[in-house]
Design a protein around this motif. Structure first.
Motif, PDB file in Angstrom:
ATOM      1  N   PRO A 162      36.685  43.308  32.931  1.00  0.00           N
ATOM      2  CA  PRO A 162      37.459  43.797  31.782  1.00  0.00           C
ATOM      3  C   PRO A 162      38.899  44.171  32.118  1.00  0.00           C
ATOM      4  CG  PRO A 162      35.278  44.799  31.828  1.00  0.00           C
ATOM      5  CD  PRO A 162      35.442  44.074  33.132  1.00  0.00           C
ATOM      6  N   SER A 163      39.190  44.503  33.357  1.00  0.00           N
ATOM      7  CA  SER A 163      40.545  44.925  33.724  1.00  0.00           C
ATOM      8  C   SER A 163      41.429  43.768  34.188  1.00  0.00           C
ATOM      9  CB  SER A 163      40.476  45.985  34.833  1.00  0.00           C
ATOM     10  OG  SER A 163      39.875  45.453  36.007  1.00  0.00           O
ATOM     11  N   ILE A 164      40.929  42.522  34.106  1.00  0.00           N
ATOM     12  CA  ILE A 164      41.722  41.383  34.573  1.00  0.00           C
ATOM     13  C   ILE A 164      43.032  41.300  33.785  1.00  0.00           C
ATOM     14  CG2 ILE A 164      40.629  39.701  33.034  1.00  0.00           C
ATOM     15  CD1 ILE A 164      40.804  37.670  35.361  1.00  0.00           C
ATOM     16  N   ALA A 165      44.138  41.084  34.494  1.00  0.00           N
ATOM     17  CA  ALA A 165      45.449  40.975  33.849  1.00  0.00           C
ATOM     18  C   ALA A 165      45.628  39.562  33.305  1.00  0.00           C
ATOM     19  CB  ALA A 165      46.549  41.300  34.850  1.00  0.00           C
ATOM     20  N   LEU A 166      45.899  39.468  31.997  1.00  0.00           N
ATOM     21  CA  LEU A 166      46.082  38.182  31.344  1.00  0.00           C
ATOM     22  C   LEU A 166      47.560  37.836  31.259  1.00  0.00           C
ATOM     23  CD1 LEU A 166      43.541  38.604  28.408  1.00  0.00           C
ATOM     24  CD2 LEU A 166      43.161  37.540  30.647  1.00  0.00           C
ATOM     25  N   PRO A 167      47.874  36.553  31.040  1.00  0.00           N
ATOM     26  CA  PRO A 167      49.284  36.180  30.898  1.00  0.00           C
ATOM     27  C   PRO A 167      49.919  36.929  29.733  1.00  0.00           C
ATOM     28  CG  PRO A 167      47.918  34.222  31.167  1.00  0.00           C
ATOM     29  CD  PRO A 167      46.988  35.381  30.977  1.00  0.00           C
ATOM     30  N   PHE A 168      51.200  37.338  29.917  1.00  0.00           N
ATOM     31  CA  PHE A 168      51.930  37.999  28.837  1.00  0.00           C
ATOM     32  C   PHE A 168      52.030  37.080  27.632  1.00  0.00           C
ATOM     33  CE2 PHE A 168      56.030  38.841  26.697  1.00  0.00           C
ATOM     34  CZ  PHE A 168      55.754  40.108  26.231  1.00  0.00           C
TER      35      PHE A 168
ATOM     36  N   LEU B 133      45.008  36.554  35.865  1.00  0.00           N
ATOM     37  CA  LEU B 133      44.656  35.208  35.434  1.00  0.00           C
ATOM     38  C   LEU B 133      45.898  34.410  35.064  1.00  0.00           C
ATOM     39  CD1 LEU B 133      42.306  33.255  34.551  1.00  0.00           C
ATOM     40  CD2 LEU B 133      42.621  34.183  32.251  1.00  0.00           C
ATOM     41  N   VAL B 134      45.962  33.158  35.552  1.00  0.00           N
ATOM     42  CA  VAL B 134      46.953  32.187  35.096  1.00  0.00           C
ATOM     43  C   VAL B 134      46.207  30.880  34.847  1.00  0.00           C
ATOM     44  CG1 VAL B 134      48.896  33.243  36.318  1.00  0.00           C
ATOM     45  CG2 VAL B 134      47.557  31.441  37.445  1.00  0.00           C
TER      46      VAL B 134
ATOM     47  N   VAL C 279      56.045  32.029  38.508  1.00  0.00           N
ATOM     48  CA  VAL C 279      56.632  33.376  38.554  1.00  0.00           C
ATOM     49  C   VAL C 279      55.570  34.428  38.255  1.00  0.00           C
ATOM     50  CG1 VAL C 279      58.279  34.920  37.423  1.00  0.00           C
ATOM     51  CG2 VAL C 279      58.957  32.581  38.000  1.00  0.00           C
ATOM     52  N   GLU C 280      54.714  34.159  37.285  1.00  0.00           N
ATOM     53  CA  GLU C 280      53.623  35.086  36.953  1.00  0.00           C
ATOM     54  C   GLU C 280      52.716  35.314  38.158  1.00  0.00           C
ATOM     55  OE1 GLU C 280      51.495  33.449  33.709  1.00  0.00           O
ATOM     56  OE2 GLU C 280      52.911  34.093  32.183  1.00  0.00           O
ATOM     57  N   ALA C 281      52.361  34.205  38.831  1.00  0.00           N
ATOM     58  CA  ALA C 281      51.454  34.312  39.977  1.00  0.00           C
ATOM     59  C   ALA C 281      52.076  35.169  41.072  1.00  0.00           C
ATOM     60  CB  ALA C 281      51.115  32.923  40.501  1.00  0.00           C
ATOM     61  N   GLU C 282      53.358  34.950  41.338  1.00  0.00           N
ATOM     62  CA  GLU C 282      54.037  35.742  42.374  1.00  0.00           C
ATOM     63  C   GLU C 282      54.117  37.214  41.978  1.00  0.00           C
ATOM     64  OE1 GLU C 282      57.210  33.562  44.880  1.00  0.00           O
ATOM     65  OE2 GLU C 282      57.585  32.941  42.812  1.00  0.00           O
ATOM     66  N   ARG C 283      54.389  37.488  40.710  1.00  0.00           N
ATOM     67  CA  ARG C 283      54.488  38.873  40.251  1.00  0.00           C
ATOM     68  C   ARG C 283      53.150  39.592  40.425  1.00  0.00           C
ATOM     69  NH1 ARG C 283      53.206  40.871  35.369  1.00  0.00           N
ATOM     70  NH2 ARG C 283      53.159  38.785  34.422  1.00  0.00           N
ATOM     71  N   HIS C 284      52.072  38.922  40.044  1.00  0.00           N
ATOM     72  CA  HIS C 284      50.749  39.539  40.190  1.00  0.00           C
ATOM     73  C   HIS C 284      50.415  39.776  41.669  1.00  0.00           C
ATOM     74  CE1 HIS C 284      49.689  39.508  36.027  1.00  0.00           C
ATOM     75  NE2 HIS C 284      49.707  38.191  35.906  1.00  0.00           N
ATOM     76  N   ALA C 285      50.775  38.825  42.513  1.00  0.00           N
ATOM     77  CA  ALA C 285      50.489  38.981  43.945  1.00  0.00           C
ATOM     78  C   ALA C 285      51.246  40.176  44.521  1.00  0.00           C
ATOM     79  CB  ALA C 285      50.855  37.697  44.682  1.00  0.00           C
ATOM     80  N   LYS C 286      52.501  40.351  44.098  1.00  0.00           N
ATOM     81  CA  LYS C 286      53.288  41.497  44.583  1.00  0.00           C
ATOM     82  C   LYS C 286      52.679  42.818  44.124  1.00  0.00           C
ATOM     83  CE  LYS C 286      57.720  39.092  44.930  1.00  0.00           C
ATOM     84  NZ  LYS C 286      59.088  38.908  44.342  1.00  0.00           N
TER      85      LYS C 286
END
Length: 338
Positions: free
Chosen positions: A212-218, A189-190, A132-139
């Motif tokens: 530095p701006s890479i989105a990390l898992p919640f 990132l996942v 789900v995380e991967a799909e959210r980031h892709a969207k």
């Protein structure tokens, strides 16, 4: 004997000499039993899905890939009526099929729906969370980096959630340092859920420094069970002449426990499948033995190893528990009444 050892990863302690003798004249062995160990909630749920599917629909029930990476589990379920296959094409149209706990690419349930198959998804909910995380980031227009091991079923399943090219696999520090994205400002990132906590932290640090701006898992993707079992091994490793981890050669989380034990200070750290694969020469040479089990190894295998040790030695067992696990995952709705 398993061929997987990690003794070369840490320097050996100074030998403490011959084992002392117990009251019955046998050599004394002190065993540190790691807790938590063995089955996690996701594995327990997956096994129950196969068992209850057989109970509800009758045998045979087909399972795409090994439900979990443990031969003992697979053999027992086969005896109950599960048929394990490599691909969906091997499943007949009129029988249920279960997808393994590692997760599957989206193409697999689509193909099952196209054939009107009755399928049950045993994917661990914590793996589904990564999907789900991967799909959210892709969207959100981000390119996804997946830290994981090439060819592992979980990695194949996660990469198969999105079109080819939308996810890049990072396996090593070299990969992390050399990855060249088209848009460095739009990355996410996942991770695979069964990795070494410490090794993964190192890769994440490299990627954060570069991007530095890479989105990390919640919330961290490495699952609670992997984290807890590694923490339990760390708690005993330094006291062990020999650390034994029960698990399969295919099991990522089990092999990571071996590595964690070696880095944590065990003189020797090795993977065994069960009591029959004990290397008695190595056991004879050890005065203190650590014992743990990967998340897909049933507790009766641990009991079997302890029984084998007690049959030869005067054994004292000390359980070292770092946390109590209370996680339970619900079964699919169609099985709740089974």
């Amino acid at each position: 004997m398993s061929g997987y050892t990690a003794s070369e990863m840490t320097p050996s302690k100074t030998s403490t000499g011959e084992s002392t003798l117990g009251a019955d004249g046998r050599a004394s062995k002190r065993v540190f039993l790691a807790a938590p160990r063995g089955f996690c909630a996701g594995v327990d749920r997956a096994i129950q899905i196969v068992e209850k599917s057989i109970e509800r629909y009758g045998a045979p029930v087909y399972v795409r890939h090994e439900i979990v990476h443990n031969r003992h589990v697979v053999d027992r379920l086969s005896g109950l009526g599960a048929v394990f296959v490599a691909e969906l094409s091997e499943c007949p149209d009129d029988r249920p099929v279960v997808f393994s706990a590692h997760g599957v690419p989206k193409s697999v349930p689509r193909a099952a729906e196209a054939r009107n198959l009755n399928f049950l998804d045993a994917t661990c909910p914590l793996v589904s969370k990564v999907h789900v995380e991967a799909e959210r980031h892709a969207k959100n227009g981000r390119h996804i980096l997946l830290i994981g091991h090439t060819g592992h079923p979980e990695v194949i399943g996660t990469m198969g959630q999105l079109p080819e090219g939308d996810i890049s696999l990072i396996e090593t520090e070299e990969d992390a340092r050399n990855f060249s994205p088209a848009d460095p400002e739009n990355l996410a990132l996942v991770t695979q859920t069964t990795l070494s906590v410490d090794d993964t932290a190192g890769l994440i640090a490299i990627l954060q420094e570069r991007f530095p701006s890479i989105a990390l898992p919640f919330k961290e993707d490495i699952c609670y069970a992997t984290t807890n079992r590694q923490a339990a091994v760390k708690a005993i490793a330094e006291r062990c002449d020999l650390l034994l981890v029960i698990g399969s050669q295919k099991s990522s989380n089990s092999k990571r426990l071996v590595e964690v034990g070696a880095k944590g200070g065990a003189d020797e750290s090795m993977l065994i499948s069960d009591a029959d694969s004990l290397d008695w020469d190595r056991v004879d040479a050890a005065k203190t033995i650590g014992l743990s089990a990967g998340a897909s190894a049933p507790e009766y295998l641990t009991n079997g190893v302890l029984a084998a040790l007690r049959s030869r030695y005067d054994v004292t067992v000390e359980e070292v528990e770092v946390v109590k696990e209370k996680v339970v995952f619900r079964l699919p709705r169609q099985l709740l009444s089974a």
